[in-house]
Design an enzyme around this catalytic site. Structure first.
Site, short mmCIF file in Angstrom:
data_model
loop_
_atom_site.label_atom_id
_atom_site.label_comp_id
_atom_site.label_asym_id
_atom_site.label_seq_id
_atom_site.Cartn_x
_atom_site.Cartn_y
_atom_site.Cartn_z
N ILE A 1 0.90 -1.16 0.00
CA ILE A 1 0.00 0.00 0.00
C ILE A 1 0.94 1.21 0.00
O ILE A 1 1.94 1.23 0.73
CB ILE A 1 -0.93 -0.01 1.25
CG1 ILE A 1 -1.88 1.20 1.26
CG2 ILE A 1 -0.17 -0.08 2.54
CD1 ILE A 1 -2.96 1.11 2.36
N SER A 2 0.66 2.19 -0.84
CA SER A 2 1.56 3.34 -0.96
C SER A 2 1.59 4.14 0.35
O SER A 2 0.63 4.13 1.13
CB SER A 2 1.08 4.26 -2.09
OG SER A 2 0.99 3.54 -3.29
N ALA A 3 2.69 4.87 0.54
CA ALA A 3 2.80 5.76 1.70
C ALA A 3 1.79 6.90 1.55
O ALA A 3 1.58 7.40 0.44
CB ALA A 3 4.21 6.33 1.80
#
Ligand code: SAM
Length: 210
Positions: free
Chosen positions: A56-58
């Site tokens: 999951i992206s930052a």
């Protein structure tokens, strides 16, 4: 509250600026997109594993991308790389009268994303399983297209499927890449928004291995 602390930090650091993006981020609980063992880190500004070697992206990267795309209520969006659906949920909240079409190559992640959209009552997202490096021609043109995985170069199908005046945002490179913003007008306008790190886009116009 952890989420509010993170949002305030993203505002302070200049990643989050627009009211509608801030509100949408407030509405989406990041913890539901993350496996149980990682949930304690949901409001750390870092990418986290979601299984199948994906992340999951930052939050700051989601904020940078949404600020660059400038979605509105009626946007018709194509997302390449659904993961478990965090970024698409925020995009769907912003484009409340529009639609998010999102394509993921790993079925288990796409299924999890569908579950999450249902949990949050988000109805304006349609999930597809397949190779997003070819786009999703059946619903084109899109006002906005963005990829959450990095391609070796900008896939031509994505430019074709972008409507006039539309914006395309894509990390170009392998793991360390440049975030490229393209605006489609009479002349294509291309801007490098800077370095970033993403998992690779695997597909016909992406990479064929990892
Ligand atoms: N958008 C997600 C979020 O908000 O958490 C992040 C997703 S992750 C950084 C990138 C995703 O792109 C992975 O789930 C990966 O399986 C997917 N992906 C890679 N190549 C793809 C392709 N050709 N078509 C569709 N999805 C792809």
């Amino acid at each position: 509250m952890e989420k509010e602390k993170l949002i305030k930090k993203l505002i302070r650091h200049g990643y989050l600026k627009s009211k509608r993006i801030i509100e949408a981020m407030r509405e989406v609980p990041r913890e539901i997109f993350i496996p149980d063992r990682q949930r304690g880190y949901a409001y750390e500004d870092t990418p986290l594993e979601i299984g199948h070697g994906q992340t999951i992206s930052a939050p700051h990267m989601v904020a940078i991308m949404l600020e660059a795309l400038q979605l509105d209520e009626d946007s018709k969006i194509l997302e390449i790389g659904t993961g478990t659906g965090y970024h698409a949920s925020i995009a769907a909240k912003i484009a409340s009268r529009g639609m998010v079409y999102t394509i993921e190559r790993i079925k288990e992640l796409a299924d999890k994303a569908k579950e999450n959209f249902k949990k949050l009552g988000i109805k304006n997202v349609k999930v597809f399983i397949g190779d997003g490096s070819l786009g999703l021609p059946e619903f084109a043109p899109y006002t906005h297209i963005y990829a959450t995985c990095s391609a070796p170069s900008v896939p031509p199908a994505l430019i074709e499927q972008l409507g006039k005046g539309g914006k395309l945002l894509i990390p170009v490179g392998r793991v360390y890449c440049d975030l490229i913003l393209i605006e489609k007008n009479e002349k294509m306008k291309k801007k490098n928004l800077g370095g970033c790190a993403f998992v690779p886009m695997i597909g016909k116009e992406g990479y064929n291995d990892y």
